[in-house]
Structure formats: structure tokens, C-alpha cells
Design a protein around this motif. Structure first.
Motif, PDB file in Angstrom:
ATOM      1  N   ASP A 213      -3.935 -23.813  -9.972  1.00  0.00           N
ATOM      2  CA  ASP A 213      -2.905 -22.886  -9.494  1.00  0.00           C
ATOM      3  C   ASP A 213      -2.713 -23.076  -7.997  1.00  0.00           C
ATOM      4  OD1 ASP A 213      -2.598 -20.694 -11.896  1.00  0.00           O
ATOM      5  OD2 ASP A 213      -4.680 -21.342 -11.701  1.00  0.00           O
ATOM      6  N   ILE A 214      -1.482 -22.839  -7.539  1.00  0.00           N
ATOM      7  CA  ILE A 214      -1.172 -22.866  -6.106  1.00  0.00           C
ATOM      8  C   ILE A 214      -0.549 -21.517  -5.758  1.00  0.00           C
ATOM      9  CG2 ILE A 214      -0.068 -24.159  -4.247  1.00  0.00           C
ATOM     10  CD1 ILE A 214       0.522 -26.364  -6.360  1.00  0.00           C
ATOM     11  N   HIS A 215      -1.114 -20.844  -4.766  1.00  0.00           N
ATOM     12  CA  HIS A 215      -0.640 -19.519  -4.369  1.00  0.00           C
ATOM     13  C   HIS A 215       0.012 -19.592  -2.983  1.00  0.00           C
ATOM     14  CE1 HIS A 215      -3.091 -17.175  -7.433  1.00  0.00           C
ATOM     15  NE2 HIS A 215      -3.586 -18.405  -7.531  1.00  0.00           N
ATOM     16  N   PHE A 216       1.269 -19.155  -2.871  1.00  0.00           N
ATOM     17  CA  PHE A 216       1.949 -19.010  -1.591  1.00  0.00           C
ATOM     18  C   PHE A 216       2.073 -17.502  -1.336  1.00  0.00           C
ATOM     19  CE2 PHE A 216       3.321 -22.997  -3.451  1.00  0.00           C
ATOM     20  CZ  PHE A 216       3.302 -23.890  -2.395  1.00  0.00           C
ATOM     21  N   GLU A 217       1.354 -16.993  -0.311  1.00  0.00           N
ATOM     22  CA  GLU A 217       1.211 -15.544  -0.166  1.00  0.00           C
ATOM     23  C   GLU A 217       1.626 -15.081   1.229  1.00  0.00           C
ATOM     24  OE1 GLU A 217      -2.669 -14.968  -3.038  1.00  0.00           O
ATOM     25  OE2 GLU A 217      -2.975 -15.776  -1.022  1.00  0.00           O
ATOM     26  N   PRO A 218       2.705 -14.287   1.324  1.00  0.00           N
ATOM     27  CA  PRO A 218       3.120 -13.753   2.628  1.00  0.00           C
ATOM     28  C   PRO A 218       2.387 -12.449   2.959  1.00  0.00           C
ATOM     29  CG  PRO A 218       4.747 -13.190   0.969  1.00  0.00           C
ATOM     30  CD  PRO A 218       3.669 -13.969   0.251  1.00  0.00           C
ATOM     31  N   PHE A 219       1.908 -12.336   4.184  1.00  0.00           N
ATOM     32  CA  PHE A 219       1.307 -11.106   4.683  1.00  0.00           C
ATOM     33  C   PHE A 219       2.017 -10.700   5.972  1.00  0.00           C
ATOM     34  CE2 PHE A 219      -1.944 -13.083   2.047  1.00  0.00           C
ATOM     35  CZ  PHE A 219      -2.383 -12.012   1.281  1.00  0.00           C
ATOM     36  N   GLU A 220       1.588  -9.574   6.532  1.00  0.00           N
ATOM     37  CA  GLU A 220       2.291  -9.053   7.705  1.00  0.00           C
ATOM     38  C   GLU A 220       2.266 -10.032   8.866  1.00  0.00           C
ATOM     39  OE1 GLU A 220       2.372  -5.080  10.584  1.00  0.00           O
ATOM     40  OE2 GLU A 220       0.756  -5.357   9.130  1.00  0.00           O
ATOM     41  N   ASN A 221       1.098 -10.633   9.117  1.00  0.00           N
ATOM     42  CA  ASN A 221       0.956 -11.480  10.304  1.00  0.00           C
ATOM     43  C   ASN A 221       0.656 -12.940  10.000  1.00  0.00           C
ATOM     44  OD1 ASN A 221       1.284  -9.283  12.155  1.00  0.00           O
ATOM     45  ND2 ASN A 221      -0.789  -8.629  11.603  1.00  0.00           N
ATOM     46  N   TYR A 223       0.852 -16.355   6.771  1.00  0.00           N
ATOM     47  CA  TYR A 223       1.330 -16.877   5.488  1.00  0.00           C
ATOM     48  C   TYR A 223       0.241 -17.790   4.945  1.00  0.00           C
ATOM     49  CZ  TYR A 223       4.514 -19.042   2.098  1.00  0.00           C
ATOM     50  OH  TYR A 223       5.115 -19.471   0.945  1.00  0.00           O
ATOM     51  N   LYS A 224      -0.309 -17.440   3.788  1.00  0.00           N
ATOM     52  CA  LYS A 224      -1.443 -18.186   3.245  1.00  0.00           C
ATOM     53  C   LYS A 224      -1.017 -19.101   2.108  1.00  0.00           C
ATOM     54  CE  LYS A 224      -5.151 -14.880   4.275  1.00  0.00           C
ATOM     55  NZ  LYS A 224      -6.238 -14.060   3.702  1.00  0.00           N
ATOM     56  N   ILE A 225      -1.681 -20.245   2.020  1.00  0.00           N
ATOM     57  CA  ILE A 225      -1.563 -21.131   0.857  1.00  0.00           C
ATOM     58  C   ILE A 225      -2.968 -21.333   0.320  1.00  0.00           C
ATOM     59  CG2 ILE A 225      -0.922 -23.415   0.011  1.00  0.00           C
ATOM     60  CD1 ILE A 225       1.158 -23.583   2.190  1.00  0.00           C
ATOM     61  N   ARG A 226      -3.154 -20.998  -0.952  1.00  0.00           N
ATOM     62  CA  ARG A 226      -4.486 -21.133  -1.560  1.00  0.00           C
ATOM     63  C   ARG A 226      -4.380 -21.927  -2.859  1.00  0.00           C
ATOM     64  NH1 ARG A 226      -7.594 -15.487  -1.711  1.00  0.00           N
ATOM     65  NH2 ARG A 226      -5.682 -14.674  -2.639  1.00  0.00           N
ATOM     66  N   TYR A 227      -5.417 -22.724  -3.126  1.00  0.00           N
ATOM     67  CA  TYR A 227      -5.519 -23.484  -4.367  1.00  0.00           C
ATOM     68  C   TYR A 227      -6.663 -22.903  -5.202  1.00  0.00           C
ATOM     69  CZ  TYR A 227      -2.978 -27.302  -1.969  1.00  0.00           C
ATOM     70  OH  TYR A 227      -2.072 -28.055  -1.291  1.00  0.00           O
ATOM     71  N   ARG A 228      -6.497 -22.897  -6.511  1.00  0.00           N
ATOM     72  CA  ARG A 228      -7.611 -22.543  -7.387  1.00  0.00           C
ATOM     73  C   ARG A 228      -8.140 -23.829  -8.016  1.00  0.00           C
ATOM     74  NH1 ARG A 228      -9.358 -17.863  -9.345  1.00  0.00           N
ATOM     75  NH2 ARG A 228      -7.423 -16.742  -8.894  1.00  0.00           N
ATOM     76  N   VAL A 229      -9.366 -24.162  -7.700  1.00  0.00           N
ATOM     77  CA  VAL A 229     -10.014 -25.374  -8.225  1.00  0.00           C
ATOM     78  C   VAL A 229     -11.264 -24.949  -8.981  1.00  0.00           C
ATOM     79  CG1 VAL A 229     -11.051 -27.595  -7.659  1.00  0.00           C
ATOM     80  CG2 VAL A 229      -9.144 -26.735  -6.285  1.00  0.00           C
TER      81      VAL A 229
END
Length: 575
Positions: A213-221, A223-229
Motif C-alpha cells: 500500500d502507498i499512503h499520501f496523507e495531508p496534515f496541517e503542517n 504532507y506524508k508519504i508512507r509505504y506498507r511493507v
């Protein structure tokens, strides 16, 4: 004190008492924070000079220290260690003496890399110790690349250029970019927009790293990109927060979603060719307080082998499953939480029974893999194409075998049972904690117990647990508390061994690489049918099944621990 055992050099210096605990902790913290090598940090802090470090490594390995700056890599040596081998193992040949090849590595404390080289180099190998920076420079000058063959560096600089073109300073862009050193086969259109290149690189890197999975996640301050491995999330270096909108829009364009609709969740699909691999990406968008969260499920067709024998079933479960799916009618259920491999198991079952004499139909939400010879129907709630609606239509299509993605409500369950009673084999999934819980779940939905007992062939519960990285696998003795948590005593384990992963570059310092299944199988025997008809709770069904030989998920997990394939923590986490 921080655990420094995961870093081979720090562990070595601790063993030789060349640094005290405070110095080791200080270096380890800086390595974690800065990403620099321990070799460099120790010199920067002035704890030891380069020569002392090299001599400590050489003493540990029983090798000699050489100065590769004064060595010449002859054409004959280059022929023995070619470009591909040098880049793969980050090594250079130093000299050939009495039929033995002296080799210097960037990381001489990586034993698995040394072992692997023995299979590709047709001479006995003797390791020598050299300044890692000098070895990298020699790699660059002799073979024209360093750090993994050049592609990683090219992509890294390319990604930095992309960020710079978006208004990020060159220093900040360089700091944000972290691309693995492995070569990537990606050909970008030179005229493509920077955001297009950026998304392509992120997707390619995810497939390269075996992400599910690839997660593109916006927060207040930020922007995160996370991978599930292998079931665990890893955070990538964050791009600028301003990229959240353009990235979401680019992905929505690729998946034919409405880019102007940002208030409602949307689902789509992308089929791409990355590095010669056909990969499907299932897209889900979700409006949040700070923008759209986008999650991509990676369905890499080349990474999935749909063969029952390759799923890791114990012999008795493989035998029963093969027998169950050859029945002319009845229901076989696979159960477990989201992401435990239920669909892969059912696809493998379908592949086994996919013969010219069988008509196979599936209704899925969504269709994950296209299998030749099987009619696969996607659920579409927007037009009222539900599991139940698909099943009703299936019964008029003269099928032999039906797969229902999930029996999630009474209507779907009742139609599945009716299908099995009228001469069809039905394969399906349910979300329950264990195999006996499936029976209780069906009766709780409103299905009559006599219908469940008369149609159910068996229920298989499964989980995916992470396997220990082979490169950094280390034996250890479990504590009494750990054994108590597992429900076993020192007498029970006898001379069985335990292992864990220390963490290395191969497994992103997690200690795990890859996953395997653990299973339990509830066979619906006459005594189990009697208990079902009496509406017995799942704990009673489980007790009876264990009496009749069922191996529980916990017991199968223990088998993996005793065989050195997984860890106590993983089994406790999933069972």
C-alpha cells in the motif's frame, strides 16, 4: 541505554571495549538522526581515528588493512568482478595472490553479502579492509558508478530537480530526497510535468520496495508519504506540503476519477507498467480536514504465485483444501482480517479447479486479479450491482463453482447457501477472529443453524506474519515472561531454538523480510454439525475441533517460531 546491537560496527566496538557506553549511545543517536554511517560519525566526534577503526575491523575479521588508493584494478581483475557484480555487492577487486582473490567492500561487516559473492565469483575470496569512502571512490572511477549502480543516484538527483522546479530550494530538495540504491527501470518523458515525474517515481519506488500500500496523507503542517511493507508502515522523506493537491489530482486523473470532486470519497483503479512489470493499483480517496488522503493498494501480478502448493499450507491442510474444492457442492470459507491473504488463497483454489469442464463465476469488490477462463464480476453499489444481485444472476448462468468475495450480510449468505444446496460449490470469505467464529457469525446474521451445518464443508482461518530477515537472523533465549505469554513452559520447548532479526540494510533495520501464512482448519464433522444445530457458542466448537485434531492459529504460529521462521512478538501480535 539505546540498543546498539543492530549496528555491526558499534556492536564490534562495544565487544572490543574501544568505546564506552556513553560514546556508543551518542554515536548511535547521531547515526539515527543524521543517516550518516557509524564509521563517519565516530571520526567526526573524535572518538577514534580512521586507522584505529580499520584495524579494529581487520582484527575482528582476521584480515589485513589495505590502502585502495594505491591499488590498480587491472583489466584481468575487472573481468573477474564485472560491473554488475561490483555494483551489486559494493566491492572492488584488490589483487590476485596464489589463486585467491582479495576483495574490499564498502561494508566489510556484512557477512551475508560475503557469502553471496562466493556463488558468483569463480575464485576463493579473501576479504581485506579498506576505508569505505576510498572503496566508493574506487568503484566510481573504475566502474563508473557507486552506491548501487548509478540508477539510484540518477533518480535521486532527478527527484531533487523535480522538487527544485516546484520552488523548493536545492538544499531543501536534496534533504527531502531518499531513494533506494537499487536500479529502477523507469523511462520518463522528458517533456512531462514535474508532478507527473514525481508520482511515477514514488510508484516505482513502492513496487521496488515490495510495498502493498502507498499512503499520501495531508496534515496541517506537513504532507506524508508512507509505504506498507510486510504489514508494517514506513515513512518516506516528506515532500513539500504544497504538493498535496497536485499529487491527489494527478492520481485521480490516472484512475479516471473526478478531480473537481473533493468532498466525497472516490474509488478507482490504475493499470501501469513499471520497469517491465504489470502492476494494478487500487485507488481510494478520502476527504480530510487538510485535503484529500489517497491510498493505493499495489496489486503486483508478478509478485503473486497463485498455486496452492506455494502458499505454505501444512500438508494436512493442503490435502483437505484440495479435497474440499473438488466437491460437487457445499461451502468452503476462508476467514481472517483485512490483508491476511484470503483472496489470494481463494484465487489459488479457483486456479486449481479451473478446467475446461467447469464453469467458474466470481463476484468481487473489486476484482483484484484477472484470471483467464473465469468470468469475474465487480460489485458496483452505485447501480445496485451487489453481491446478492450478482449471485442471483449467477444461478441463471449455469455455473459449477461460484466465488463470493464476502458473505457480509444475511441476503448474500442465504443465496450462497441456496446455491450450494442446488448443486454448486461456493467459495467465500468472512471477517472473523478464528475459524469456529465463522459459524457463530453466520447464525448471528440470521442463517438457520441446520442450513449452516448441512452446507458448510470447512472453514480455514489464516493470518500473515512477518518472517525473520535471513541476513541478520540471530538466535536468542526467550525469557520466562515471553514463554508465559505464548502459553508454553521451558519443559515444552525442550531443545527448540528461537531467533530474531537484528536489523540490517536488507530489511530496512526492521529485522523482518517477507511474510508467511499461519493457518487453522475447522473440518465440519458429524459431531461439529450436531453442535452447530444446538447453536453452541464458538468456544465449544473450538474445543471440540481441537479434540478432533484442529491445529489452532497459535499452535501453527508456534511451529513457525520453533522452525526459526518468525518471532514470538509476531505470533502474539496476530493470534
Amino acid at each position: 541505554m539505546t540498543d546498539i546491537s543492530a549496528n555491526p560496527l558499534l556492536g564490534l566496538l562495544q565487544e572490543q571495549a574501544l568505546l564506552d557506553d556513553l560514546q556508543l549511545e551518542e554515536v548511535n543517536d547521531e547515526v539515527t538522526k543524521s543517516g550518516k554511517s557509524a564509521f563517519k560519525v565516530i571520526q567526526d566526534f573524535g572518538h577514534l581515528d580512521k586507522d584505529s577503526l580499520l584495524q579494529a575491523i581487520a582484527n575482528h575479521m582476521g584480515a589485513m588493512v589495505v590502502d585502495v588508493n594505491n591499488q590498480t584494478v587491472t583489466p584481468e581483475l575487472k573481468e573477474i568482478i564485472n560491473d554488475e557484480t561490483a555494483k551489486t555487492y559494493q566491492c572492488i577487486p584488490v589483487a590476485m595472490e596464489d589463486g585467491v582473490l582479495n576483495v574490499a567492500l564498502v561494508d566489510p561487516l556484512d557477512p551475508s553479502r560475503i557469502d553471496e559473492m562466493g556463488y558468483v565469483i569463480p575464485y576463493p575470496i579473501q576479504m581485506v579492509v579498506a576505508d569505505p569512502e576510498a572503496v566508493e571512490n574506487a568503484l566510481s572511477s573504475v566502474y563508473g558508478a557507486s552506491g548501487g549502480g548509478g540508477s539510484g543516484l540518477e533518480i535521486e538527483s532527478g527527484l531533487a530537480d523535480i522538487l527544485t522546479s516546484m520552488g523548493v530550494s536545492s538544499e531543501e530538495a536534496a534533504a527531502r530526497v531518499e531513494i533506494s540504491e537499487d536500479a529502477l527501470d523507469l523511462s520518463d518523458d522528458e517533456d512531462a510535468a514535474p508532478i507527473v515525474k514525481f508520482v511515477n517515481l514514488v510508484l516505482t519506488q513502492a513496487v521496488q520496495d515490495r510495498a502493498s500500500d502507498i499512503h499520501f496523507e495531508p496534515f496541517e503542517n506537513e504532507y506524508k508519504i508512507r509505504y506498507r511493507v510486510d504489514g508494517a508502515l514506513y515513512e518516506m522523506s516528506p515532500p513539500p506540503k504544497e504538493m498535496a493537491g497536485p499529487i491527489a489530482s494527478r492520481i485521480k486523473i490516472m484512475s479516471n476519477l473526478n478531480i473537481s470532486e473533493t468532498r466525497l470519497p472516490q474509488d478507482g483503479r490504475i493499470s501501469v507498467n513499471l520497469g517491465g512489470r504489470q502492476v494494478d493499483l487500487r485507488v481510494s480517496t478520502l476527504p480530510t480536514s487538510w485535503g484529500e488522503s489517497v491510498v493505493l493498494r499495489v496489486l503486483d501480478r508478478t509478485a503473486v504465485t497463485l498455486e496452492l502448493e506455494n502458499l505454505g499450507f501444512p500438508p494436512e491442510i493442503l490435502e483437505f483444501t484440495t479435497h474440499a474444492i473438488d466437491q460437487p457442492n457445499g461451502i468452503f470459507v476462508v476467514t481472517g482480517p483485512t490483508g491476511c491473504g484470503k483472496t489470494t488463497t481463494l484465487y489459488s483454489c479457483l486456479r486449481r479447479v479451473n478446467r475446461p469442464g467447469h464453469k467458474l463465476l466470481t463476484v468481487e469488490d473489486p476484482v483484484e486479479f484477472d484470471i483467464e477462463g473465469i468470468m469475474q464480476v465487480p460489485v458496483n453499489d452505485a447501480v445496485k450491482m451487489t453481491f446478492a444481485a450478482g449471485l442471483r444472476a449467477f444461478l441463471r448462468q449455469d455455473p459449477d463453482i461460484i466465488m463470493v468475495g464476502e458473505m457480509r450480510d444475511l441476503e448474500t449468505s442465504q443465496i450462497s447457501i441456496q446455491a450450494s444446496l442446488t448443486g454448486h460449490l461456493v467459495l467465500s470469505t468472512l471477517h472473523t477472529n478464528d475459524a469456529p467464529g465463522t459459524v457463530t457469525r453466520l447464525t448471528d446474521m440470521g442463517v438457520e443453524p441446520f442450513l449452516v451445518s448441512s452446507t458448510l464443508i470447512g472453514v480455514m482461518g489464516q493470518r500473515l506474519v512477518r518472517t525473520i530477515c535471513k541476513r541478520c537472523k540471530t538466535p536468542f533465549e526467550p525469557t520466562e515472561e515471553q514463554l508465559n505469554q505464548l502459553g508454553v513452559s521451558p519443559h515444552d520447548i525442550g531443545d527448540k531454538s528461537f531467533a530474531f532479526g537484528r536489523g540490517c540494510g536488507e530489511c530496512n533495520d526492521s529485522g523482518y523480510r517477507g511474510r508467511k501464512g499461519i493457518f487453522e482448519l475447522l473440518r465440519v464433522t458429524d459431531s461439529i454439525r450436531a453442535l452447530i444445530n444446538e447453536r453452541s457458542p464458538s468456544v465449544v466448537l473450538k474445543r471440540k475441533a481441537v479434540e478432533e485434531g484442529m491445529i489452532t492459529l497459535r499452535d501453527d504460529g508456534l511451529r513457525s517460531v520453533f522452525e526459526g521462521e518468525s518471532t514470538i512478538d509476531e505470533i502474539l501480535k496476530y493470534t
